[in-house]
Design a protein around this motif. Sequence first.
Motif, PDB file in Angstrom:
ATOM      1  N   ARG A 232     -33.376  -6.052 -13.910  1.00 54.49           N
ATOM      2  CA  ARG A 232     -32.399  -6.869 -13.189  1.00 54.49           C
ATOM      3  C   ARG A 232     -31.132  -6.045 -12.985  1.00 54.49           C
ATOM      4  O   ARG A 232     -30.583  -5.478 -13.934  1.00 54.49           O
ATOM      5  N   VAL A 233     -30.672  -5.984 -11.741  1.00 51.10           N
ATOM      6  CA  VAL A 233     -29.405  -5.319 -11.406  1.00 51.10           C
ATOM      7  C   VAL A 233     -28.463  -6.397 -10.893  1.00 51.10           C
ATOM      8  O   VAL A 233     -28.794  -7.113  -9.941  1.00 51.10           O
ATOM      9  N   PHE A 550     -31.695 -13.428 -17.287  1.00 49.91           N
ATOM     10  CA  PHE A 550     -32.876 -12.639 -16.949  1.00 49.91           C
ATOM     11  C   PHE A 550     -34.073 -13.569 -16.765  1.00 49.91           C
ATOM     12  O   PHE A 550     -34.813 -13.475 -15.776  1.00 49.91           O
ATOM     13  N   ASN A 551     -34.262 -14.480 -17.720  1.00 47.67           N
ATOM     14  CA  ASN A 551     -35.392 -15.407 -17.646  1.00 47.67           C
ATOM     15  C   ASN A 551     -35.317 -16.288 -16.406  1.00 47.67           C
ATOM     16  O   ASN A 551     -36.332 -16.528 -15.728  1.00 47.67           O
ATOM     17  N   PHE A 552     -34.109 -16.767 -16.090  1.00 44.19           N
ATOM     18  CA  PHE A 552     -34.006 -17.672 -14.952  1.00 44.19           C
ATOM     19  C   PHE A 552     -34.227 -16.939 -13.637  1.00 44.19           C
ATOM     20  O   PHE A 552     -34.949 -17.442 -12.757  1.00 44.19           O
ATOM     21  N   ALA A 553     -33.633 -15.754 -13.473  1.00 43.21           N
ATOM     22  CA  ALA A 553     -33.844 -14.981 -12.243  1.00 43.21           C
ATOM     23  C   ALA A 553     -35.319 -14.656 -12.064  1.00 43.21           C
ATOM     24  O   ALA A 553     -35.861 -14.720 -10.945  1.00 43.21           O
ATOM     25  N   ALA A 554     -36.001 -14.325 -13.169  1.00 41.59           N
ATOM     26  CA  ALA A 554     -37.436 -14.027 -13.100  1.00 41.59           C
ATOM     27  C   ALA A 554     -38.231 -15.260 -12.696  1.00 41.59           C
ATOM     28  O   ALA A 554     -39.203 -15.162 -11.927  1.00 41.59           O
ATOM     29  N   SER A 555     -37.823 -16.438 -13.184  1.00 37.63           N
ATOM     30  CA  SER A 555     -38.551 -17.674 -12.838  1.00 37.63           C
ATOM     31  C   SER A 555     -38.403 -17.992 -11.356  1.00 37.63           C
ATOM     32  O   SER A 555     -39.365 -18.420 -10.703  1.00 37.63           O
ATOM     33  N   VAL A 556     -37.200 -17.785 -10.789  1.00 44.70           N
ATOM     34  CA  VAL A 556     -36.989 -18.055  -9.364  1.00 44.70           C
ATOM     35  C   VAL A 556     -37.783 -17.070  -8.513  1.00 44.70           C
ATOM     36  O   VAL A 556     -38.396 -17.447  -7.506  1.00 44.70           O
ATOM     37  N   ALA A 583     -36.266 -21.620 -20.425  1.00 41.90           N
ATOM     38  CA  ALA A 583     -35.628 -20.623 -21.286  1.00 41.90           C
ATOM     39  C   ALA A 583     -34.367 -20.065 -20.648  1.00 41.90           C
ATOM     40  O   ALA A 583     -33.509 -19.506 -21.343  1.00 41.90           O
ATOM     41  N   GLY A 584     -34.249 -20.218 -19.330  1.00 45.29           N
ATOM     42  CA  GLY A 584     -33.092 -19.681 -18.621  1.00 45.29           C
ATOM     43  C   GLY A 584     -32.113 -20.726 -18.140  1.00 45.29           C
ATOM     44  O   GLY A 584     -31.209 -20.418 -17.376  1.00 45.29           O
ATOM     45  N   ARG A 585     -32.281 -21.983 -18.581  1.00 43.19           N
ATOM     46  CA  ARG A 585     -31.402 -23.047 -18.076  1.00 43.19           C
ATOM     47  C   ARG A 585     -29.967 -22.862 -18.549  1.00 43.19           C
ATOM     48  O   ARG A 585     -29.017 -23.035 -17.784  1.00 43.19           O
ATOM     49  N   GLY A 586     -29.765 -22.495 -19.808  1.00 41.20           N
ATOM     50  CA  GLY A 586     -28.424 -22.218 -20.331  1.00 41.20           C
ATOM     51  C   GLY A 586     -27.471 -23.384 -20.180  1.00 41.20           C
ATOM     52  O   GLY A 586     -27.871 -24.552 -20.219  1.00 41.20           O
ATOM     53  N   ASN A 587     -26.180 -23.059 -19.988  1.00 41.74           N
ATOM     54  CA  ASN A 587     -25.149 -24.087 -19.784  1.00 41.74           C
ATOM     55  C   ASN A 587     -25.120 -24.463 -18.305  1.00 41.74           C
ATOM     56  O   ASN A 587     -24.351 -23.917 -17.513  1.00 41.74           O
ATOM     57  N   ASP A 588     -25.974 -25.381 -17.942  1.00 43.43           N
ATOM     58  CA  ASP A 588     -26.173 -25.757 -16.542  1.00 43.43           C
ATOM     59  C   ASP A 588     -25.172 -26.845 -16.147  1.00 43.43           C
ATOM     60  O   ASP A 588     -25.533 -27.999 -15.926  1.00 43.43           O
ATOM     61  N   TYR A 589     -23.891 -26.462 -16.020  1.00 41.50           N
ATOM     62  CA  TYR A 589     -22.822 -27.438 -15.817  1.00 41.50           C
ATOM     63  C   TYR A 589     -22.980 -28.213 -14.510  1.00 41.50           C
ATOM     64  O   TYR A 589     -22.713 -29.411 -14.454  1.00 41.50           O
ATOM     65  N   GLU A 590     -23.411 -27.541 -13.445  1.00 39.38           N
ATOM     66  CA  GLU A 590     -23.521 -28.194 -12.139  1.00 39.38           C
ATOM     67  C   GLU A 590     -24.896 -28.799 -11.896  1.00 39.38           C
ATOM     68  O   GLU A 590     -25.095 -29.523 -10.912  1.00 39.38           O
TER      69      GLU A 590
END
Length: 612
Positions: A232-233, A550-556, A583-590
């Motif tokens: 991931r860059v 990283f996990n979320f970008a990979a899932s998308v 695993a990539g949801r994190g602090n999903d404020y929006e």
Amino acid sequence: MKNFALFLLISLVFPTLIPAREITGVVTDESGAVLPGVNVTVENSPRGTLTDVNGFYKIQLQPEDKVLVFSFIGMDTEKVKIKDQSRIDVVLKVSALEMEECIVVGYGISSERRTKAASQSIRIRGMSTKQCLNFTDTEWDTENYATVHENGFKEVSVNPLSTFSIDVDNASYSNVRRYLNQGQLPPKDAVRVEEMINYFSYDYPEPEGEHPFSVTTELGTCPWNSDNYLMRVGLKGKSIDKSDLPPSNLVFLIDVSGSMTPENKLPLLKKAFALLVNELRQEDRVAIVVYAGAAGKVLDSTPGNKKEKILEALDNLQAGGSTAGGAGLKLAYRIARENFIQDGNNRIILATDGDFNVGVSSTSEMERLVEQERESGIFMSVLGFGMGNIKDDKMETIADKGNGNYSYIDNIQEARKVLVSEFGGTLFTIAKDVKFQLEFNSQQVQQYRLVGYENRLLNDEDFNDDTKDAGEMGAGHTVTALYEIVPAGKKDQKPSVDPLKYSTSVPVSGDYAEELLTIKLRYKDPDGKKSKLLEQAVENKLNTENSVDFNFAASVASFGMWLRDSDYKGTTSADQILKLAKAGRGNDYEGYRSEFVRLVRTVEDLDLLSKK
């Protein structure tokens, strides 16, 4: 009785003394499926709202309001009397077919892959029921998407350089979401994986030092092919507080042609621009240009604190006529030049379904027109609206060649995201002509594949050529690119090309031998002519545990390849995508990442991919 009579008298004579109240609810069809985009209005009033992706609406009522009207194309309009309830849920019924009135669906989607909730339709009088049933969807589907030929693996011994322009557009994700929320698969070429990834923001560090952005890299095991790496860059533009943003000279260029009549076009467009107007300051200025059969100015450049005047001009717009988009663009650029603010944000915001058919209309003609004008320091943002005749290819081209960005607005929540929440990134450029060039070390990497960015690839020699156009970076914006990497030494990996007879490769030695690759970045200041260089080496160091982002970008990325039925999707499955996303949801404020999870489940629950 006296108190009641007094209250009744006050309510009749002084209705404004009784406080307004709020009603909420959910709109569904007869099968129980939620209906996004339903128009909810107060009868005999201009006030209204649209249901969101979950069919939910919220509307403020005045004491004199008596009836709510629920309307959706292809379904019977429902009128509901307002009593003392605070919640009104409504079920809409599909309009019945009549002998002399035919409903024709406005998508090129087969009937078995379309839910009742998906039916945008028009009525044609004088057609029998039999004629109606033989009238195919595709005759009314005029949406256009540029062909995407997926990137393949490159052999490092032959192609050690990977060069591309950044892409800050995110229209593909919201457009794909629109299809999926209607129970349909999007056209394959509507799925641009990099735009789906970049719809979401990621937690990259703020830049420090001379450059206006930071570069972050992360290396982990590839989720859809465990033998390979995934890198991931990430790029993060410097954030600027809204109060510190330079003054804006904006021209709203609005399509008011006949194709913009539906509720999800011009009516939604007006609400979207009203959100932006509320963000403007006294030092900002707005002019409004419209085009249909001809182009015209409906509002002179007006200070941003005169909101009522700007909103009144917006509210008076009506749709009708053909589409002279080229004339509108020329007039908008002229007005933007006349009101040019030195060191300010000079920008045209084009809002349309992309249906240009009068005057300059071909994609190549529009491209040349915008390319000629961009040297004046005026940037371009494009907002796409509607369905059934979206000209995605034209809108993307105009934004790219006009030093701007392209977003697709499918509901009022998306309008708020683009024009309010991401105000700086959408409208304020901090760097232009931003290009990446990655040089891979053949001793560490055998092959690589850039995931997405197919229409942003550049020739290697374009990297040092300052005349070559590339993408723009907005304030606070993030850009993410993913590479699937085959590490050196994979003997069972089939070479992508034959070995070179005249190879000039020299083994890397010394301090560079253990580097995986080097990232080079070129960019110009917003008003600059000469590019600046940023360079950063990347170690061959694999994560023991991947980060949330990283996990979320990979899932998308997996989801995009899954929808496209990519040759490179590997072991991708709904379960794997959902596991990565959670695993990539994190602090999903929006709530955007949670919404993504729901979209994946929609595809799985409706079994859409098996019906292709």
